[in-house]
Design a protein around this motif. Structure first.
Motif, PDB file in Angstrom:
ATOM      1  N   ALA A  36     -29.247 -71.777 -35.549  1.00 52.12           N
ATOM      2  CA  ALA A  36     -29.753 -70.408 -35.640  1.00 52.12           C
ATOM      3  C   ALA A  36     -29.596 -69.868 -37.052  1.00 52.12           C
ATOM      4  O   ALA A  36     -30.485 -69.173 -37.572  1.00 52.12           O
ATOM      5  N   ALA A  37     -28.474 -70.177 -37.701  1.00 54.27           N
ATOM      6  CA  ALA A  37     -28.241 -69.698 -39.065  1.00 54.27           C
ATOM      7  C   ALA A  37     -29.300 -70.250 -40.019  1.00 54.27           C
ATOM      8  O   ALA A  37     -29.786 -69.536 -40.912  1.00 54.27           O
ATOM      9  N   LYS A  38     -29.679 -71.498 -39.846  1.00 55.35           N
ATOM     10  CA  LYS A  38     -30.723 -72.086 -40.691  1.00 55.35           C
ATOM     11  C   LYS A  38     -32.064 -71.409 -40.428  1.00 55.35           C
ATOM     12  O   LYS A  38     -32.841 -71.138 -41.345  1.00 55.35           O
ATOM     13  N   HIS A  39     -32.343 -71.129 -39.143  1.00 55.84           N
ATOM     14  CA  HIS A  39     -33.607 -70.505 -38.782  1.00 55.84           C
ATOM     15  C   HIS A  39     -33.738 -69.110 -39.395  1.00 55.84           C
ATOM     16  O   HIS A  39     -34.812 -68.733 -39.871  1.00 55.84           O
ATOM     17  N   PHE A  40     -32.652 -68.337 -39.371  1.00 54.83           N
ATOM     18  CA  PHE A  40     -32.695 -66.958 -39.844  1.00 54.83           C
ATOM     19  C   PHE A  40     -32.282 -66.810 -41.307  1.00 54.83           C
ATOM     20  O   PHE A  40     -32.114 -65.691 -41.791  1.00 54.83           O
ATOM     21  N   ALA A  41     -32.121 -67.911 -42.018  1.00 56.31           N
ATOM     22  CA  ALA A  41     -31.760 -67.854 -43.435  1.00 56.31           C
ATOM     23  C   ALA A  41     -32.816 -67.058 -44.200  1.00 56.31           C
ATOM     24  O   ALA A  41     -34.017 -67.234 -43.997  1.00 56.31           O
ATOM     25  N   GLY A  42     -32.357 -66.154 -45.044  1.00 53.10           N
ATOM     26  CA  GLY A  42     -33.293 -65.333 -45.793  1.00 53.10           C
ATOM     27  C   GLY A  42     -33.664 -64.033 -45.106  1.00 53.10           C
ATOM     28  O   GLY A  42     -34.392 -63.218 -45.682  1.00 53.10           O
ATOM     29  N   ARG A  43     -33.171 -63.841 -43.873  1.00 48.64           N
ATOM     30  CA  ARG A  43     -33.416 -62.587 -43.163  1.00 48.64           C
ATOM     31  C   ARG A  43     -32.222 -61.661 -43.416  1.00 48.64           C
ATOM     32  O   ARG A  43     -31.146 -61.853 -42.831  1.00 48.64           O
ATOM     33  N   PRO A  44     -32.361 -60.644 -44.270  1.00 51.91           N
ATOM     34  CA  PRO A  44     -31.212 -59.815 -44.647  1.00 51.91           C
ATOM     35  C   PRO A  44     -30.647 -58.991 -43.506  1.00 51.91           C
ATOM     36  O   PRO A  44     -29.503 -58.526 -43.589  1.00 51.91           O
ATOM     37  N   GLU A  45     -31.415 -58.829 -42.422  1.00 56.87           N
ATOM     38  CA  GLU A  45     -30.932 -58.025 -41.300  1.00 56.87           C
ATOM     39  C   GLU A  45     -30.191 -58.864 -40.254  1.00 56.87           C
ATOM     40  O   GLU A  45     -29.759 -58.347 -39.219  1.00 56.87           O
ATOM     41  N   VAL A  46     -30.029 -60.154 -40.540  1.00 51.87           N
ATOM     42  CA  VAL A  46     -29.314 -61.052 -39.620  1.00 51.87           C
ATOM     43  C   VAL A  46     -28.144 -61.675 -40.364  1.00 51.87           C
ATOM     44  O   VAL A  46     -28.317 -62.310 -41.407  1.00 51.87           O
ATOM     45  N   HIS A  47     -26.935 -61.489 -39.831  1.00 49.18           N
ATOM     46  CA  HIS A  47     -25.720 -61.954 -40.502  1.00 49.18           C
ATOM     47  C   HIS A  47     -24.924 -62.882 -39.584  1.00 49.18           C
ATOM     48  O   HIS A  47     -24.691 -62.553 -38.421  1.00 49.18           O
ATOM     49  N   PHE A  48     -24.508 -64.010 -40.119  1.00 49.76           N
ATOM     50  CA  PHE A  48     -23.634 -64.927 -39.395  1.00 49.76           C
ATOM     51  C   PHE A  48     -22.241 -64.841 -40.023  1.00 49.76           C
ATOM     52  O   PHE A  48     -22.070 -65.048 -41.226  1.00 49.76           O
ATOM     53  N   VAL A  49     -21.258 -64.524 -39.198  1.00 48.26           N
ATOM     54  CA  VAL A  49     -19.908 -64.245 -39.672  1.00 48.26           C
ATOM     55  C   VAL A  49     -19.196 -65.523 -40.101  1.00 48.26           C
ATOM     56  O   VAL A  49     -19.224 -66.542 -39.392  1.00 48.26           O
ATOM     57  N   ARG A  50     -18.549 -65.462 -41.249  1.00 49.96           N
ATOM     58  CA  ARG A  50     -17.644 -66.528 -41.676  1.00 49.96           C
ATOM     59  C   ARG A  50     -16.235 -66.131 -41.261  1.00 49.96           C
ATOM     60  O   ARG A  50     -15.655 -65.191 -41.804  1.00 49.96           O
ATOM     61  N   ARG A  51     -15.695 -66.824 -40.275  1.00 51.75           N
ATOM     62  CA  ARG A  51     -14.385 -66.450 -39.750  1.00 51.75           C
ATOM     63  C   ARG A  51     -13.257 -66.868 -40.693  1.00 51.75           C
ATOM     64  O   ARG A  51     -13.392 -67.802 -41.472  1.00 51.75           O
TER      65      ARG A  51
END
Length: 199
Positions: A36-51
């Protein structure tokens, strides 16, 4: 797993949506999050948390910020976490900065734990849960392939508890028993659906 304290409340998070991805070992949640993170890469309104995790940087798995036990405690006491919990001798933290993205009305996705959901629920008013599961025989096969546990240990682990989420949460069930392509499509569709609900 027993979370050790109540979380820091994060104000101003009601515009965006926090998505917590949970699931048992072998369900493949890390792989699906990465897809999912690869798919949404470049979308500034979608954030994947780095724990933040008290686990060695080279231990494999997710891309996390590795800290010592003492460093984690210092960060927690300084208010650097929105939520934190303990599991299997490790501490896991969700950085407090997620409140900035949520206040802007963005979608934030975090790798979580079923037993820590009450902590997330106490902090994030617009919480969505994706529960990644698979049929018991599929889970058993994947865990055996890792070679970390005996067959008996794996079957005992799977018998200990249900694969569903307990509690009053907004849960989307995602079965990852078949192809990774199909499960990847499902998680992307689910996240896209959540994006349409922000506003």
């Amino acid at each position: 797993m027993i979370p050790s304290h109540e979380p820091h409340l994060v104000p101003g998070t009601e515009r965006g949506i926090m998505v917590v991805v949970v699931g048992p070992s072998g369900a493949g949640k890390d792989t699906l999050i990465n897809l999912a993170a690869k798919h949404f890469a470049g979308r500034p309104e979608v954030h994947f948390v780095r724990r933040v995790i008290t686990r060695d940087r080279d231990a494999g798995g997710e891309n996390h910020l590795s800290v010592s036990d003492g460093g984690f405690v210092s960060m927690e006491q300084s208010g650097n976490f929105a939520v934190w919990w303990e599991a299997h001798g490790l501490k896991y933290g969700i950085p407090a900065e997620v409140s900035v993205a949520l206040a802007k009305g963005h979608l934030v996705i975090a790798n979580g734990s079923r037993s820590a959901l009450h902590l997330f629920h106490a902090v994030f008013p617009r919480l969505k849960v994706i529960n990644v599961t698979a049929r018991p025989e599929v889970l058993a096969g994947r865990l055996e392939a890792r070679g970390r546990e005996t067959h008996e240990d794996i079957m005992a682990r799977l018998a200990r508890g249900p694969l569903t989420v307990r509690g009053d949460y907004d849960v989307t069930e995602l079965d990852n028993s078949s192809s990774l392509e199909e499960a990847g499509r499902k998680i992307i569709e689910t996240l896209n659906d959540f994006l349409t609900k922000i506003g």
